[in-house]
Design a protein around this motif. Sequence first.
Motif, PDB file in Angstrom:
ATOM      1  N   PHE A 158       0.873  -1.168   0.000  1.00  0.00           N
ATOM      2  CA  PHE A 158       0.000   0.000   0.000  1.00  0.00           C
ATOM      3  C   PHE A 158       0.918   1.228   0.000  1.00  0.00           C
ATOM      4  CE2 PHE A 158      -3.361   2.695   2.098  1.00  0.00           C
ATOM      5  CZ  PHE A 158      -4.319   2.533   1.113  1.00  0.00           C
ATOM      6  N   PRO A 159       0.989   1.981  -1.096  1.00  0.00           N
ATOM      7  CA  PRO A 159       1.986   3.049  -1.246  1.00  0.00           C
ATOM      8  C   PRO A 159       1.939   4.103  -0.125  1.00  0.00           C
ATOM      9  CG  PRO A 159       0.785   2.690  -3.294  1.00  0.00           C
ATOM     10  CD  PRO A 159       0.088   1.889  -2.233  1.00  0.00           C
ATOM     11  N   PRO A 160       3.106   4.672   0.194  1.00  0.00           N
ATOM     12  CA  PRO A 160       3.184   5.679   1.265  1.00  0.00           C
ATOM     13  C   PRO A 160       2.226   6.856   1.092  1.00  0.00           C
ATOM     14  CG  PRO A 160       5.384   4.966   0.665  1.00  0.00           C
ATOM     15  CD  PRO A 160       4.438   4.336  -0.325  1.00  0.00           C
ATOM     16  N   ASP A 161       2.018   7.324  -0.140  1.00  0.00           N
ATOM     17  CA  ASP A 161       1.102   8.450  -0.325  1.00  0.00           C
ATOM     18  C   ASP A 161      -0.325   8.058   0.052  1.00  0.00           C
ATOM     19  OD1 ASP A 161       1.119   6.778  -2.666  1.00  0.00           O
ATOM     20  OD2 ASP A 161       0.076   8.354  -3.779  1.00  0.00           O
ATOM     21  N   LYS A 162      -0.698   6.816  -0.208  1.00  0.00           N
ATOM     22  CA  LYS A 162      -2.029   6.352   0.186  1.00  0.00           C
ATOM     23  C   LYS A 162      -2.092   6.121   1.696  1.00  0.00           C
ATOM     24  CE  LYS A 162      -3.528   4.543  -4.210  1.00  0.00           C
ATOM     25  NZ  LYS A 162      -4.202   3.476  -4.917  1.00  0.00           N
ATOM     26  N   GLN A 163      -0.992   5.673   2.289  1.00  0.00           N
ATOM     27  CA  GLN A 163      -0.951   5.533   3.747  1.00  0.00           C
ATOM     28  C   GLN A 163      -1.150   6.891   4.413  1.00  0.00           C
ATOM     29  OE1 GLN A 163       2.238   3.154   5.456  1.00  0.00           O
ATOM     30  NE2 GLN A 163       2.435   2.000   3.544  1.00  0.00           N
ATOM     31  N   LYS A 164      -0.506   7.933   3.879  1.00  0.00           N
ATOM     32  CA  LYS A 164      -0.666   9.293   4.426  1.00  0.00           C
ATOM     33  C   LYS A 164      -2.120   9.750   4.304  1.00  0.00           C
ATOM     34  CE  LYS A 164       4.041  10.814   3.573  1.00  0.00           C
ATOM     35  NZ  LYS A 164       4.922  11.651   2.746  1.00  0.00           N
ATOM     36  N   ALA A 165      -2.712   9.510   3.142  1.00  0.00           N
ATOM     37  CA  ALA A 165      -4.107   9.904   2.935  1.00  0.00           C
ATOM     38  C   ALA A 165      -5.034   9.142   3.885  1.00  0.00           C
ATOM     39  CB  ALA A 165      -4.514   9.665   1.484  1.00  0.00           C
ATOM     40  N   LEU A 166      -4.780   7.849   4.043  1.00  0.00           N
ATOM     41  CA  LEU A 166      -5.593   7.040   4.950  1.00  0.00           C
ATOM     42  C   LEU A 166      -5.453   7.536   6.379  1.00  0.00           C
ATOM     43  CD1 LEU A 166      -7.444   4.616   5.500  1.00  0.00           C
ATOM     44  CD2 LEU A 166      -5.372   3.185   5.615  1.00  0.00           C
ATOM     45  N   LEU A 167      -4.226   7.818   6.791  1.00  0.00           N
ATOM     46  CA  LEU A 167      -4.001   8.333   8.146  1.00  0.00           C
ATOM     47  C   LEU A 167      -4.753   9.645   8.359  1.00  0.00           C
ATOM     48  CD1 LEU A 167      -2.660   8.236  10.902  1.00  0.00           C
ATOM     49  CD2 LEU A 167      -0.638   9.310   9.872  1.00  0.00           C
ATOM     50  N   ARG A 168      -4.694  10.528   7.368  1.00  0.00           N
ATOM     51  CA  ARG A 168      -5.412  11.800   7.474  1.00  0.00           C
ATOM     52  C   ARG A 168      -6.913  11.567   7.619  1.00  0.00           C
ATOM     53  NH1 ARG A 168      -8.179  14.357   4.029  1.00  0.00           N
ATOM     54  NH2 ARG A 168      -7.348  13.303   2.202  1.00  0.00           N
ATOM     55  N   LEU A 169      -7.462  10.681   6.803  1.00  0.00           N
ATOM     56  CA  LEU A 169      -8.893  10.405   6.856  1.00  0.00           C
ATOM     57  C   LEU A 169      -9.286   9.740   8.178  1.00  0.00           C
ATOM     58  CD1 LEU A 169      -9.431   9.157   3.195  1.00  0.00           C
ATOM     59  CD2 LEU A 169     -10.337  11.276   4.216  1.00  0.00           C
ATOM     60  N   LEU A 170      -8.489   8.796   8.644  1.00  0.00           N
ATOM     61  CA  LEU A 170      -8.797   8.132   9.913  1.00  0.00           C
ATOM     62  C   LEU A 170      -8.680   9.101  11.086  1.00  0.00           C
ATOM     63  CD1 LEU A 170      -7.130   4.656   9.339  1.00  0.00           C
ATOM     64  CD2 LEU A 170      -9.587   5.171   9.425  1.00  0.00           C
ATOM     65  N   THR A 171      -7.742  10.044  11.002  1.00  0.00           N
ATOM     66  CA  THR A 171      -7.617  11.071  12.039  1.00  0.00           C
ATOM     67  C   THR A 171      -8.863  11.941  12.056  1.00  0.00           C
ATOM     68  OG1 THR A 171      -5.212  11.042  11.855  1.00  0.00           O
ATOM     69  CG2 THR A 171      -6.200  12.992  12.871  1.00  0.00           C
ATOM     70  N   GLU A 172      -9.346  12.316  10.886  1.00  0.00           N
ATOM     71  CA  GLU A 172     -10.584  13.094  10.796  1.00  0.00           C
ATOM     72  C   GLU A 172     -11.757  12.300  11.355  1.00  0.00           C
ATOM     73  OE1 GLU A 172     -11.415  14.739   6.893  1.00  0.00           O
ATOM     74  OE2 GLU A 172      -9.306  15.295   6.642  1.00  0.00           O
ATOM     75  N   LEU A 173     -11.820  11.014  11.026  1.00  0.00           N
ATOM     76  CA  LEU A 173     -12.897  10.169  11.541  1.00  0.00           C
ATOM     77  C   LEU A 173     -12.850  10.117  13.055  1.00  0.00           C
ATOM     78  CD1 LEU A 173     -15.227   8.156  11.269  1.00  0.00           C
ATOM     79  CD2 LEU A 173     -13.497   6.354  10.930  1.00  0.00           C
ATOM     80  N   LYS A 174     -11.669   9.879  13.623  1.00  0.00           N
ATOM     81  CA  LYS A 174     -11.541   9.806  15.077  1.00  0.00           C
ATOM     82  C   LYS A 174     -11.983  11.125  15.717  1.00  0.00           C
ATOM     83  CE  LYS A 174      -8.399   8.890  18.845  1.00  0.00           C
ATOM     84  NZ  LYS A 174      -7.005   8.634  19.253  1.00  0.00           N
TER      85      LYS A 174
END
Length: 152
Positions: free
Chosen positions: A132-148
């Motif tokens: 899972f590419p790093p740029d997608k990991q960053k995007a996922l982390l950002r989205l999960l942070t927003e969700l939390k």
Amino acid sequence: MAEAETAETRNGPLDLRAWIRLLECAKIIEKRLRRNFEEQFDTTLPRFDVLATLGRSHEGMRMGELSRALLVSNGNVTAVVRQLQEEGLVASAPAPDDRRSAIVSLTAAGRHRFEELARAHHGWVREALAEFPPDKQKALLRLLTELKTSLV
């Protein structure tokens, strides 16, 4: 019938599909972690979780604090802490302000064991996310942070 309604009827509501996919991903990685801890270190994920939580607290923690941090019952934590005490990985001492309450902390051996397990844990997580590419990991982390943030 609109195309979006057809997809929702066929696949279920978006919020439920997102929740289920999040759980599926977490369970896949968690299963790998459990297996690796058992096979390579003869230990369990809950034992690692206790060591990791205590590892972040240099002064130790009351049993109730530990339970809340791990989101599990006092009984579950007590059993794991007793096992870790028997192995010399954690120590328990009466709280200075309330002798009925115990403060649990890592011993030197416990800190060493946690560091060993943490290195392996990080490697396994890195391996699980390697495709899972790093740029997608960053995007996922950002989205999960927003969700939390939206949940608390």
